[in-house]
Design a protein around this motif. Sequence first.
Motif, PDB file in Angstrom:
ATOM      1  N   ARG A   1       0.867  -1.247  -0.204  1.00  0.00           N
ATOM      2  CA  ARG A   1      -0.149   0.036   0.469  1.00  0.00           C
ATOM      3  C   ARG A   1       0.626   1.324  -0.620  1.00  0.00           C
ATOM      4  O   ARG A   1       0.364   2.111  -0.813  1.00  0.00           O
ATOM      5  N   TRP A   2       1.829   1.454   0.426  1.00  0.00           N
ATOM      6  CA  TRP A   2       3.055   2.259   0.569  1.00  0.00           C
ATOM      7  C   TRP A   2       4.330   2.222   0.494  1.00  0.00           C
ATOM      8  O   TRP A   2       4.555   0.726   0.612  1.00  0.00           O
ATOM      9  N   SER A   3       5.697   2.149   0.680  1.00  0.00           N
ATOM     10  CA  SER A   3       6.443   2.292   0.028  1.00  0.00           C
ATOM     11  C   SER A   3       7.440   1.077   1.507  1.00  0.00           C
ATOM     12  O   SER A   3       6.619   2.119   2.637  1.00  0.00           O
ATOM     13  N   GLY A   4       8.116   0.368   1.037  1.00  0.00           N
ATOM     14  CA  GLY A   4       8.757  -0.020   1.951  1.00  0.00           C
ATOM     15  C   GLY A   4       9.471   1.164   3.249  1.00  0.00           C
ATOM     16  O   GLY A   4       9.793   1.080   4.616  1.00  0.00           O
ATOM     17  N   ALA A   5      10.687   2.301   2.437  1.00  0.00           N
ATOM     18  CA  ALA A   5      10.624   2.769   3.244  1.00  0.00           C
ATOM     19  C   ALA A   5       9.633   3.434   4.521  1.00  0.00           C
ATOM     20  O   ALA A   5      10.036   4.228   5.483  1.00  0.00           O
ATOM     21  N   THR A   6       8.758   4.563   3.925  1.00  0.00           N
ATOM     22  CA  THR A   6       7.361   4.133   4.417  1.00  0.00           C
ATOM     23  C   THR A   6       6.999   4.678   5.432  1.00  0.00           C
ATOM     24  O   THR A   6       6.989   4.881   6.657  1.00  0.00           O
ATOM     25  N   VAL A   7       6.505   2.960   5.081  1.00  0.00           N
ATOM     26  CA  VAL A   7       6.465   2.107   6.613  1.00  0.00           C
ATOM     27  C   VAL A   7       7.504   1.493   8.043  1.00  0.00           C
ATOM     28  O   VAL A   7       6.626   2.497   8.446  1.00  0.00           O
ATOM     29  N   LEU A   8       8.667   1.730   7.360  1.00  0.00           N
ATOM     30  CA  LEU A   8       9.360   1.999   8.118  1.00  0.00           C
ATOM     31  C   LEU A   8       9.488   2.833   8.671  1.00  0.00           C
ATOM     32  O   LEU A   8      10.111   3.011  10.322  1.00  0.00           O
ATOM     33  N   ARG A   9       9.737   3.777   8.732  1.00  0.00           N
ATOM     34  CA  ARG A   9       9.495   4.976   9.420  1.00  0.00           C
ATOM     35  C   ARG A   9       8.469   5.544   9.966  1.00  0.00           C
ATOM     36  O   ARG A   9       8.817   5.078  11.264  1.00  0.00           O
ATOM     37  N   GLY A  10       7.142   5.055  10.171  1.00  0.00           N
ATOM     38  CA  GLY A  10       6.553   5.163  10.566  1.00  0.00           C
ATOM     39  C   GLY A  10       5.998   4.230  11.335  1.00  0.00           C
ATOM     40  O   GLY A  10       6.164   4.503  12.423  1.00  0.00           O
ATOM     41  N   MET A  11       6.380   3.204  11.796  1.00  0.00           N
ATOM     42  CA  MET A  11       6.763   1.786  13.019  1.00  0.00           C
ATOM     43  C   MET A  11       7.796   2.587  13.066  1.00  0.00           C
ATOM     44  O   MET A  11       7.742   2.170  15.077  1.00  0.00           O
ATOM     45  N   MET A  12       9.158   3.221  12.750  1.00  0.00           N
ATOM     46  CA  MET A  12       9.742   3.734  14.243  1.00  0.00           C
ATOM     47  C   MET A  12       9.176   4.790  14.976  1.00  0.00           C
ATOM     48  O   MET A  12       9.491   4.974  16.211  1.00  0.00           O
ATOM     49  N   VAL A  13       8.028   5.603  14.347  1.00  0.00           N
ATOM     50  CA  VAL A  13       7.630   6.056  15.356  1.00  0.00           C
ATOM     51  C   VAL A  13       6.754   5.951  15.772  1.00  0.00           C
ATOM     52  O   VAL A  13       6.697   6.702  17.299  1.00  0.00           O
ATOM     53  N   LEU A  14       6.214   5.195  15.505  1.00  0.00           N
ATOM     54  CA  LEU A  14       4.735   4.468  16.703  1.00  0.00           C
ATOM     55  C   LEU A  14       5.726   4.029  17.503  1.00  0.00           C
ATOM     56  O   LEU A  14       5.261   3.762  18.921  1.00  0.00           O
ATOM     57  N   VAL A  15       7.560   2.685  17.650  1.00  0.00           N
ATOM     58  CA  VAL A  15       8.023   2.823  18.648  1.00  0.00           C
ATOM     59  C   VAL A  15       8.167   3.789  20.164  1.00  0.00           C
ATOM     60  O   VAL A  15       7.891   3.249  20.894  1.00  0.00           O
ATOM     61  N   SER A  16       8.188   5.090  19.009  1.00  0.00           N
ATOM     62  CA  SER A  16       8.604   6.061  20.373  1.00  0.00           C
ATOM     63  C   SER A  16       7.584   6.832  20.818  1.00  0.00           C
ATOM     64  O   SER A  16       7.856   6.829  22.153  1.00  0.00           O
ATOM     65  N   LEU A  17       6.328   6.712  20.531  1.00  0.00           N
ATOM     66  CA  LEU A  17       5.373   6.929  21.153  1.00  0.00           C
ATOM     67  C   LEU A  17       4.916   5.827  21.613  1.00  0.00           C
ATOM     68  O   LEU A  17       4.195   6.159  23.163  1.00  0.00           O
ATOM     69  N   THR A  18       5.237   4.754  21.183  1.00  0.00           N
ATOM     70  CA  THR A  18       5.225   3.746  22.595  1.00  0.00           C
ATOM     71  C   THR A  18       5.371   2.970  23.544  1.00  0.00           C
ATOM     72  O   THR A  18       5.322   3.667  25.302  1.00  0.00           O
ATOM     73  N   PHE A  19       6.609   3.460  24.078  1.00  0.00           N
ATOM     74  CA  PHE A  19       7.696   4.680  25.212  1.00  0.00           C
ATOM     75  C   PHE A  19       7.737   5.135  25.422  1.00  0.00           C
ATOM     76  O   PHE A  19       7.797   5.641  27.528  1.00  0.00           O
ATOM     77  N   LEU A  20       6.610   6.414  25.060  1.00  0.00           N
ATOM     78  CA  LEU A  20       5.951   8.137  25.503  1.00  0.00           C
ATOM     79  C   LEU A  20       5.026   7.570  26.118  1.00  0.00           C
ATOM     80  O   LEU A  20       4.847   7.393  27.757  1.00  0.00           O
ATOM     81  N   ALA A  21       3.992   6.415  25.797  1.00  0.00           N
ATOM     82  CA  ALA A  21       2.364   5.935  26.529  1.00  0.00           C
ATOM     83  C   ALA A  21       3.260   5.752  27.569  1.00  0.00           C
ATOM     84  O   ALA A  21       2.021   5.678  28.589  1.00  0.00           O
ATOM     85  N   CYS A  22       3.702   5.011  27.569  1.00  0.00           N
ATOM     86  CA  CYS A  22       4.332   3.743  28.797  1.00  0.00           C
ATOM     87  C   CYS A  22       4.769   4.649  29.953  1.00  0.00           C
ATOM     88  O   CYS A  22       5.148   3.654  30.901  1.00  0.00           O
TER      89      CYS A  22
END
Length: 399
Positions: free
Chosen positions: A73-94
């Motif tokens: 659906r999206w490019s691999g690089a775009t998905v990977l950037r998004g996943m790294m941002v998501l992990v950062s948000l999970t640390f913040l939420a925890c």
Amino acid sequence: MNASIQRAPWLPIWAGLCASLVGIGLARFAYTPLIPALINAHWFASSAVVYLGAANLAGYLVGALIGRPLAKRWSGATVLRGMMVLVSLTFLACAWPLSVGWFFAWRMLSGVAGGVIMVLVASVILPHVSATRRGLASGAIFLGLGLGVAASASLVPWLLEKGLQQTWLGLAALALLLTFSSWAGWPGEHGPQPAAPGLPQPAVSPAILVLFGQYALMATALVAPMMFLVDYVSRGLGAGSHAGAAMWGLYGLGAIVGPVLYGLLADHLGARAGIRLVLLAQLAALGALLVSHDLRVLGAAALLIGSFPPGIVPLALARVHQLVEGHARQSATWSRATVSFASFQAIAGYAYSALFAATDGHYGALFGVAAGAVVLALLVDMLLKERQAMSLIANSSAR
């Protein structure tokens, strides 16, 4: 090839290393030294803390399943950037323990991101690397896993001195820093894509099935020492928490060395020979855990065992590239291998915990099962050799 890659060929490798460090190295392994602190600070009950730890493994399996569809659906690089941002948000939420459900959801999302990263990161980067250097390159990419183990033994205890909430915030800041430092390093959008839609599924040959079986058995083997080595040394042998911490430090040192060393093995010995050699070394190390109480011997075993979880990734990936032609087919096969690994890793985590409870804390039973899984992985490889020999005989007879 992308001009920026020509100017700085190390940038995609750095991006991949940061992704594996954030998505798996920190998201998974940093939780281990946080367990006592979560219990002592009364954030959650001890049973809930263990349950929350398993959330990451469950999410990892989900991520391994959805990684390629996301890349379509999206490019691999775009998905990977998004996943790294998501992990950062999970640390913040925890950093705010609002409820068990809140914490579980964010821990599971961190696992989903890790699974997606594991499926896509090599597929995005390795097509831009010379074939003769791909073993070393994949080792460098997955060095992030080892650095995460090392950080869990050094950085996390230091952060915990500031406070538990501050530790989660510190991990979030580190993840964001790594995310932004690697943002421009991903290969250009016009490069080979990790999952081109409409292509047929890769043929599943006996050799590929053997690899899937071996990878699953290796996942089963690595969970026992990863979960129980420190507890075995500190409580099982009565050596104390300092000795346990030292063992985890050696485990982390091995995890740093493993990916690059095993990647070089793939380049110079071949993936299949490298896997055999590594399995024999792991069998010897697990044997040392079963028969020796000497802390020096156990330290050497911990160093060797620590190299295994992150190190087998470039070896297995090299084997996929050896057995399957074409970038899209290699990506699909690697995705299946990752799902096999993630499934058995999650199952093994619960099974070892149940066995530990059923045997009243018998560590030898856990390490014995792990050694048995390694033996089975070696036997599966021998089975492939036997089948190949029988196939040659049959072909000769037909002529």
